[in-house]
Design an enzyme around this catalytic site. Sequence first.
Site, short mmCIF file in Angstrom:
data_model
loop_
_atom_site.label_atom_id
_atom_site.label_comp_id
_atom_site.label_asym_id
_atom_site.label_seq_id
_atom_site.Cartn_x
_atom_site.Cartn_y
_atom_site.Cartn_z
N HIS A 124 0.81 -1.22 0.00
CA HIS A 124 0.00 0.00 0.00
C HIS A 124 0.85 1.28 0.00
O HIS A 124 0.33 2.38 0.08
CB HIS A 124 -0.93 -0.01 1.23
CG HIS A 124 -2.08 0.93 1.14
ND1 HIS A 124 -2.24 2.02 1.97
CD2 HIS A 124 -3.15 0.95 0.29
CE1 HIS A 124 -3.35 2.66 1.67
NE2 HIS A 124 -3.92 2.05 0.65
N LYS A 180 3.14 4.39 -1.33
CA LYS A 180 3.22 5.25 -2.51
C LYS A 180 4.52 6.04 -2.39
O LYS A 180 4.62 6.95 -1.57
CB LYS A 180 2.04 6.23 -2.59
CG LYS A 180 0.67 5.59 -2.84
CD LYS A 180 -0.09 5.37 -1.58
CE LYS A 180 -1.48 4.82 -1.86
NZ LYS A 180 -2.11 4.30 -0.64
N ASP A 235 17.26 9.69 -8.16
CA ASP A 235 18.69 10.01 -7.98
C ASP A 235 19.11 10.06 -6.51
O ASP A 235 20.02 10.81 -6.14
CB ASP A 235 19.03 11.35 -8.66
CG ASP A 235 19.02 11.23 -10.18
OD1 ASP A 235 19.06 10.10 -10.68
OD2 ASP A 235 18.97 12.28 -10.86
N HIS A 286 -9.20 11.58 0.67
CA HIS A 286 -8.31 10.41 0.77
C HIS A 286 -7.03 10.74 1.52
O HIS A 286 -6.18 9.87 1.73
CB HIS A 286 -7.99 9.90 -0.65
CG HIS A 286 -7.41 8.54 -0.69
ND1 HIS A 286 -6.14 8.28 -1.19
CD2 HIS A 286 -7.89 7.34 -0.28
CE1 HIS A 286 -5.89 6.99 -1.11
NE2 HIS A 286 -6.93 6.40 -0.56
N LYS A 336 -4.36 11.31 4.35
CA LYS A 336 -4.09 10.74 5.67
C LYS A 336 -3.10 11.66 6.38
O LYS A 336 -1.93 11.74 6.00
CB LYS A 336 -3.47 9.34 5.55
CG LYS A 336 -4.32 8.35 4.72
CD LYS A 336 -3.84 8.27 3.31
CE LYS A 336 -4.30 7.08 2.51
NZ LYS A 336 -5.63 6.63 2.53
N ASP A 375 -0.56 20.39 17.54
CA ASP A 375 -0.13 21.72 17.99
C ASP A 375 0.59 22.50 16.89
O ASP A 375 1.51 23.29 17.18
CB ASP A 375 0.77 21.59 19.21
CG ASP A 375 0.03 21.04 20.43
OD1 ASP A 375 -1.22 21.02 20.40
OD2 ASP A 375 0.70 20.61 21.39
#
Length: 485
Positions: A224, A226, A231, A403, A405, A410
């Site tokens: 899952h 991404k 380089d 979508h 997350k 603070d």
Amino acid sequence: MIMLYTVINGLLIFSYWLLIACVTVRILMKRRAVPSAMAWLLVIYILPLVGIIIYLLLGELNIGKRRYERNKAVSPFINQWINNLKDCQHIFATQNSEVACSIFQLCEHRQGMSGLIGNKIELLTNTYETIKLLIRDIGLAQRNIEIVFYIWQAGGVIDQVAEALMAAARRGVLCRLMLDSAGSAHFFCSHYPTMMRDAGVQVVEVLHVSILCLFLRRMDLRQHRKMVLIDNYISYTGSMNMVDPRYFKQKAGVGQWIDMMTRMEGPITIAMGIIYYRDWEIETGERIQSSAEHIIPDKYTYSGNTIQVIASGPGFPEGVIHQALLIAIYAARKKLVITTPYFVPSDDLLNAICTAAQRGVKVHIIIPRDNDSMLVEWASRSFLSELLEAGVRIHQFEGGLLHTKSVLVDNQLSLVGTVNLDMRSLWLNFEITLVIDAKAFGNNLALVQEDYIAHSRLIDVMVWSKRPYWQRIIERLFYFFSPLL
């Protein structure tokens, strides 16, 4: 004949109950959360035989013998790589802000590496601007490009990314692409894998979905993450899959997906590379040897951004992202803002969030009003009453499927990445989260979250308490299965 039938029937009944007893003992012997164990026992007793089959398929974390052996073999190599990196002391933070101190201590002790400084980080909230930057960076790549995504779906601007990647491979850049077999099923049924391989891109189908592998490893364990690494210096990660929002899941009726990505320059890319190379060897058996530029980051200059990367999944420290979330929530003193598309928290996380609100922290949770998963949507609703009674402000985003997350504490400590607040992300899948100790980045994230809230509807606790009784029954029913989602 009657006696034979009676004997056979008795043996079948005895075998069935013996099987149930064996599975029951196996569930009880595995050290897992009580709600999870009770949910599995409920499944195998309510759904005879079917429940047992479901447990054998999905009940235990099993990556398969071959991947297990590869992970075991690569561990000493990864540890040596981390030790070599520690020689470059100028890229490691020696102190953190008060709110971030505990979480960075956890990461250092569990992952063997402290936070990294000298990073430039940019928050990206527009998918098309993100894709434009990514295509530019791929076009400028000189040595290597490593990519992993859960979903890669051809069409729209994503085809331009594929063309840029193939062009890079043709001019001699080493390009590796890992895509999850289930999430990218449409991609692997298209002509793109063949085109890319012909151009020189190494394309790997991760955690291949096959009936032959059904009982050899857990099929719902997914890659899952991404990530894009260029380089050994530029990196991307966040919630965005490689899809064009104009075409992705339009029939789901939830609107376009709203995502957040980060683009970074600096030593954090090396830390993410360590994660990528471990995943690559676990899946392919091929070891990627480190070179000088992986471990000697001479060109990095100091900046105020201290970043740590946390990886989860088989072979990585168990439960570390869950621990990091708990520490971040308990560290909050003034304000805590959480955005997640799938909200099915553990009891520990639920209690931590409620406790934060009850000790005076302003707690906001932003979730999509409409979800693409009916099971998760109903299970999520079962937690809202307790949160609302504790004083948590819950916002339902109405501008599409949110979508993103993210967790912001603070306005100083940020957690962004691929992790949903559900059991699957926290305990099962291969995930990645950035922990960022930086006031400027926190302020930018706060502005994005405020925009989300502006496009959301606040749940009124009195209205919520008067919802139909049949809805409460469905919520409680799905609550029992929440540890399995």
